[in-house]
Every structure is written in C-alpha cells, then in structure tokens.
Write an enzyme that holds these catalytic residues in place. Structure first.
Site, PDB file in Angstrom:
ATOM      1  N   THR A 151     -59.487 -64.846 -76.313  1.00  0.00           N
ATOM      2  CA  THR A 151     -60.657 -64.047 -76.680  1.00  0.00           C
ATOM      3  C   THR A 151     -60.475 -62.651 -76.082  1.00  0.00           C
ATOM      4  O   THR A 151     -59.835 -61.803 -76.681  1.00  0.00           O
ATOM      5  CB  THR A 151     -61.966 -64.712 -76.213  1.00  0.00           C
ATOM      6  OG1 THR A 151     -61.867 -65.020 -74.818  1.00  0.00           O
ATOM      7  CG2 THR A 151     -62.251 -65.968 -76.998  1.00  0.00           C
ATOM      8  N   LYS A 173     -56.824 -70.170 -71.812  1.00  0.00           N
ATOM      9  CA  LYS A 173     -57.526 -68.934 -72.084  1.00  0.00           C
ATOM     10  C   LYS A 173     -58.661 -68.831 -71.081  1.00  0.00           C
ATOM     11  O   LYS A 173     -59.181 -69.838 -70.591  1.00  0.00           O
ATOM     12  CB  LYS A 173     -58.024 -68.847 -73.516  1.00  0.00           C
ATOM     13  CG  LYS A 173     -59.126 -69.808 -73.912  1.00  0.00           C
ATOM     14  CD  LYS A 173     -60.533 -69.474 -73.517  1.00  0.00           C
ATOM     15  CE  LYS A 173     -60.913 -68.056 -73.874  1.00  0.00           C
ATOM     16  NZ  LYS A 173     -62.274 -67.714 -73.326  1.00  0.00           N
ATOM     17  N   THR A 227     -62.234 -75.810 -66.285  1.00  0.00           N
ATOM     18  CA  THR A 227     -62.353 -74.364 -66.387  1.00  0.00           C
ATOM     19  C   THR A 227     -61.900 -73.839 -67.733  1.00  0.00           C
ATOM     20  O   THR A 227     -60.895 -74.276 -68.250  1.00  0.00           O
ATOM     21  CB  THR A 227     -61.516 -73.688 -65.280  1.00  0.00           C
ATOM     22  OG1 THR A 227     -61.629 -72.289 -65.418  1.00  0.00           O
ATOM     23  CG2 THR A 227     -60.062 -74.046 -65.367  1.00  0.00           C
ATOM     24  N   GLU A 251     -61.176 -60.348 -66.778  1.00  0.00           N
ATOM     25  CA  GLU A 251     -61.691 -59.104 -67.348  1.00  0.00           C
ATOM     26  C   GLU A 251     -61.754 -58.008 -66.288  1.00  0.00           C
ATOM     27  O   GLU A 251     -62.452 -58.137 -65.282  1.00  0.00           O
ATOM     28  CB  GLU A 251     -63.073 -59.352 -67.949  1.00  0.00           C
ATOM     29  CG  GLU A 251     -63.012 -60.213 -69.197  1.00  0.00           C
ATOM     30  CD  GLU A 251     -64.373 -60.689 -69.683  1.00  0.00           C
ATOM     31  OE1 GLU A 251     -64.419 -61.247 -70.794  1.00  0.00           O
ATOM     32  OE2 GLU A 251     -65.370 -60.521 -68.955  1.00  0.00           O
ATOM     33  N   ASN A 300     -68.077 -56.293 -70.535  1.00  0.00           N
ATOM     34  CA  ASN A 300     -69.245 -57.157 -70.678  1.00  0.00           C
ATOM     35  C   ASN A 300     -70.492 -56.424 -71.159  1.00  0.00           C
ATOM     36  O   ASN A 300     -71.404 -57.066 -71.673  1.00  0.00           O
ATOM     37  CB  ASN A 300     -69.514 -57.878 -69.351  1.00  0.00           C
ATOM     38  CG  ASN A 300     -68.487 -58.970 -69.121  1.00  0.00           C
ATOM     39  OD1 ASN A 300     -68.549 -60.026 -69.713  1.00  0.00           O
ATOM     40  ND2 ASN A 300     -67.503 -58.690 -68.270  1.00  0.00           N
ATOM     41  N   SER A 320     -70.603 -56.052 -79.224  1.00  0.00           N
ATOM     42  CA  SER A 320     -70.666 -54.910 -80.144  1.00  0.00           C
ATOM     43  C   SER A 320     -69.317 -54.240 -80.322  1.00  0.00           C
ATOM     44  O   SER A 320     -69.166 -53.435 -81.213  1.00  0.00           O
ATOM     45  CB  SER A 320     -71.676 -53.891 -79.626  1.00  0.00           C
ATOM     46  OG  SER A 320     -71.362 -53.463 -78.322  1.00  0.00           O
TER      47      SER A 320
END
Length: 453
Positions: free
Chosen positions: A183, A205, A216, A295, A448, A453
C-alpha cells in the site's frame, strides 16, 4: 552491497541477522530477487483492476494477489489482530483455522473491508470465485484485505479480475505477490532461509498503523518443510511473539493484521528446533524490514531491555520508549535528548510496575553509558558522540517540498540496516526483550494527512 551471514541459531530478538547496505534501488531490487525463489508446491500471481469507490467519487486502482498451493494442505497456521473492530477477512480467517485444509490465499490492497456493509458476504463471494477457478471449495481459501478502513470492496470488479490473477500464477518468484500486497510501502519486503533440503520464504506489507498484538500487518510465510499442523501453529505463535510482537511504528494496532504460515509438506523436516530457528530468522528480519520501511521513517530504534524482573516489564519499557512522541521527534532531529528517554521509561514503570526499583538502572546509547546509579553521565564529548551515532543511523534527510507542504521520502530503498541502539539494564532480574521502533517525521505527517486524498 555487503551481507553478513545469518546466525544459525535463534537470536533471542537481540542481534540483527543481516547487515546490508544498498547504493541504489536497483541494487536493492537485485538482492530481493535473490531472496525470491518460492518453496516447492507454491505458485503466486496478481492482476490490477480499476474501480470507483462507493464512498468517494474518485477512480481508484487495486491489486488482487493469489498465493496458491499445488495441493490443499492441512498444515497451515494464522494469527490475527487483537483490535476489537476486526475486518471481515479476519472474522473469516478465524473460522478458516477450523477447516481441515487450505489451498489458497487471496489478498487485495486499497480497501481493508472493515465495518463495511455486507463485508463478510463480499469476502466470501470473492473466495468462492477464486475457489471455482482453482478447483477448491470456498472454505479452502483465506481472504486478506488491506487499505482504507470503511470502504466497501468493489466485489463485482474483483470477481471479474479473478481469471486474470489465476492465469498469472507462476512457480518461480514470490516477487509478484510481495509487490501486489503493498500500500504505502516504499518497496517490497521478502526474506528467505534454508531448512535442510527445503526453505522458508516470507513476504510482508506494512508501513503505518503498526503496533501489533500477536500478529502484524499482512505477512505470508511459505515453506515446503513438512511440519505437522499443531506443531506449525505452536511454533508460529511463539516466534511471532518474539518478533512481530516486539515492533511499533506509531503505536496504532491495525484492524486487519494477519500472519499466515503454509506448508506444502514436500520436504522432510530435519528437526523442529531447526525449523523454528529458521522461521524466527525470517520473521525477525521481516519485522525489522517493516519498521525500516515505515511511513516517513528516518531512523530505526532498537531498544534492548535486560536485567528485568519479567519479559512483560522488559517489552513494556521498550514499547514505551519507541512510542514516545517526544523521543520520536528528538531522534528524527538527531537530538540526543536523553531526558525524554528517561521520562518514557519512568512513565511506564510508574504507571504499570511501581514495584520495580530503577535505582540500579544503567542506560546506554550507541554503546556509551548515559545514565548510571540514578545520575546522567553527560558532557560535551558525549553529546557529540551521541549526535554522530544518530546521524550514522539516519536513512535519509528531509527534502523541502516544492509546495512547502507535502514532504515525501527522497529514497525508495533502504540505504542501510543501521539503527539507533539503546540499551536499558534494569539490574533487577533475568528477563530481556528487544523492541524495534521508529522516529516521527514530516513525511509521516504528510502521508497520513493526505492518505485518502
């Protein structure tokens, strides 16, 4: 690139089994390809489809990935999230554990199918479509979904895409599956270990919403080593607690976390301890890969807590350190603000185990003693050394965005496997635990804030 050979024994979640460096995305990809050979008895395939979410009038794309055994197996295991709002595939997966055999896994990204109207029915319909093309029953297919929480699966488009995914099945490389389940991951993750005449290959992932309980993110482990069903499940549970159960990116437990282990039973098992050691190596390396690819992660933190009265205390202290927003921000700025480290340790102990005496605690960062007998051991030289240690562990520095708002990582591969090394010696007992975590960055906020969007 350089590679340190794996340890032949379980690491106790303390020492990394590889010490890799990569000069480019191409070098990293070449290394991944070397990890990618599937064990005997497995095929993987994927396809891509476009759809219009019901909830948002904006075109979207989704990967549909298959992991298929040549023959259904009774030797399979899985662990799932403890989040009390689990996704529909998790609810189904818990039921699949009761089935006599499993023959395939179907995975989609983009939509996690959590609390969506008709979610269970949608996942079961997808399983039926996959089963029909593979000569299986729907109960022999395990569904997994990851992505936006709350959206409904575009099940009509997914069912229409199943024939393409089946026609793409190949027995060579696991990489199509490793890429298909991504993702917000910057790069795919794959690890491999040899066990006797067989192997274990794992893919994962996960980049955000990561602090697992037992399982997890999405992790798929494949082996051709013949391990009986109950032994396989016991081993996976034990290994997962020591590996995936000891990491955090942002302290949030996903609604869709799943770890699945499947054996095609093609090769005799040399010994259960040898198999467990290899499985732990694969899982520990994947767990660290997940944190390093979190991230906006600039630094991995490795917090080893020992001398603790129990493993629960050791793990709790480690999690408190890596989940402290203040300490995460300090690490991101290469600022050895060790007061925030001490506060995070004391916060956990005071709230959960006030009986633990911290007067014997010794703290080290980068191998240097920074606190002993209740007093800091800091000076100008120590400060400079700690800054250098943190900078040496940095994966990348932020680059100012053209729009002044949206920060993006300037790399799409892991340049190295170094970490900010923190040691906490409580001096009060025999237990230990190592927890991996990450810093908090501009890129994490951008990712995040703009995720949907």
């Amino acid at each position: 690139m350089r590679h340190q050979a794996p340890s032949p024994t379980p690491r106790g979640n303390a020492i990394p089994s590889t010490n890799l460096t990569f000069s480019s995305a191409e070098a990293h990809r070449n290394w991944l390809e070397g990890q990618s050979a599937l064990p005997r008895g497995f095929r993987v395939g994927r396809t891509r489809l476009e759809f219009m979410p019901v909830e948002v009038a904006k075109p979207a794309k989704m990967n549909l990935t298959l992991i298929v055994l040549d023959e259904p197996t009774p030797s399979f295991a899985a662990l799932f999230t403890r989040n009390a709002f689990p996704g529909a595939p998790v609810l189904i997966g818990r039921q699949r554990l009761k089935e006599p055999t499993l023959g395939a896994v179907v995975v989609n990204n983009k939509v996690s199918n959590v609390c969506a109207p008709g979610g269970v029915e949608a996942s079961e319909r997808l399983c039926s479509a996959v089963a029909g093309k593979l000569g299986l029953s729907a109960s022999q297919v395990l569904p997994c979904s990851t992505g936006v929480i709350g959206w409904r699966l575009p099940v009509d488009a997914m069912v229409d895409a199943v024939p393409q995914a089946v026609s793409a099945l190949e027995a060579g490389s696991v990489m199509p599956a490793a890429e298909g389940i991504m993702t917000t991951d910057l790069y795919p993750k794959a690890r491999r270990a040899v066990v006797g005449n067989g192997s274990i290959v794992g893919i994962a992932k996960g980049a955000g919403m990561i602090e697992p309980n037992l399982a997890t993110m999405l992790v798929f482990l494949m082996t051709d080593v013949d391990v009986p069903r109950e032994a396989l499940r016991t081993t996976l549970h034990a290994v997962t607690q020591r590996t995936f159960g000891c990491i955090s990116v942002d302290s949030d437990t996903s609604t869709s976390d799943t770890v699945a282990l499947l054996s095609s039973r093609k090769v005799p098992c040399p010994s259960l301890p040898e198999f467990e050691a290899a499985l732990e190596r694969v899982c520990a390396d994947l767990a660290e890969d997940i944190v390093r690819n979190g991230e906006g992660v600039h630094h991995v933190m490795r917090v080893r807590v020992h001398g603790a009265p129990s493993e629960e205390v050791a793990r709790g202290i480690g999690k408190s350190v890596v989940n402290s927003p203040l300490f995460q921000c300090a690490v991101n700025g290469n600022d050895p603000n060790v007061g925030r480290l001490v506060a995070a340790i004391g916060k956990y102990v005071g709230a959960n185990h006030p009986e633990v005496d911290l007067s014997h605690c010794t703290l080290r960062m980068g191998g240097r003693v920074i606190l002993e007998h209740g007093a800091f051991r800091l000076d100008n030289e120590a400060e400079k050394a700690l800054v250098a240690h943190m900078k040496g562990a940095e994966l990348y520095a932020s680059v100012a965005p053209p729009d002044g708002l949206t920060f993006r990582p300037p790399v799409t591969f892991p340049p190295h496997e170094r970490a900010v090394e923190i040691e906490v010696d409580l001096g009060t007992g025999p237990a230990a635990s190592t927890v991996l975590g990450a810093d908090r960055s501009h890129e994490y906020i951008s990712e995040n804030a703009d995720y949907r969007s």
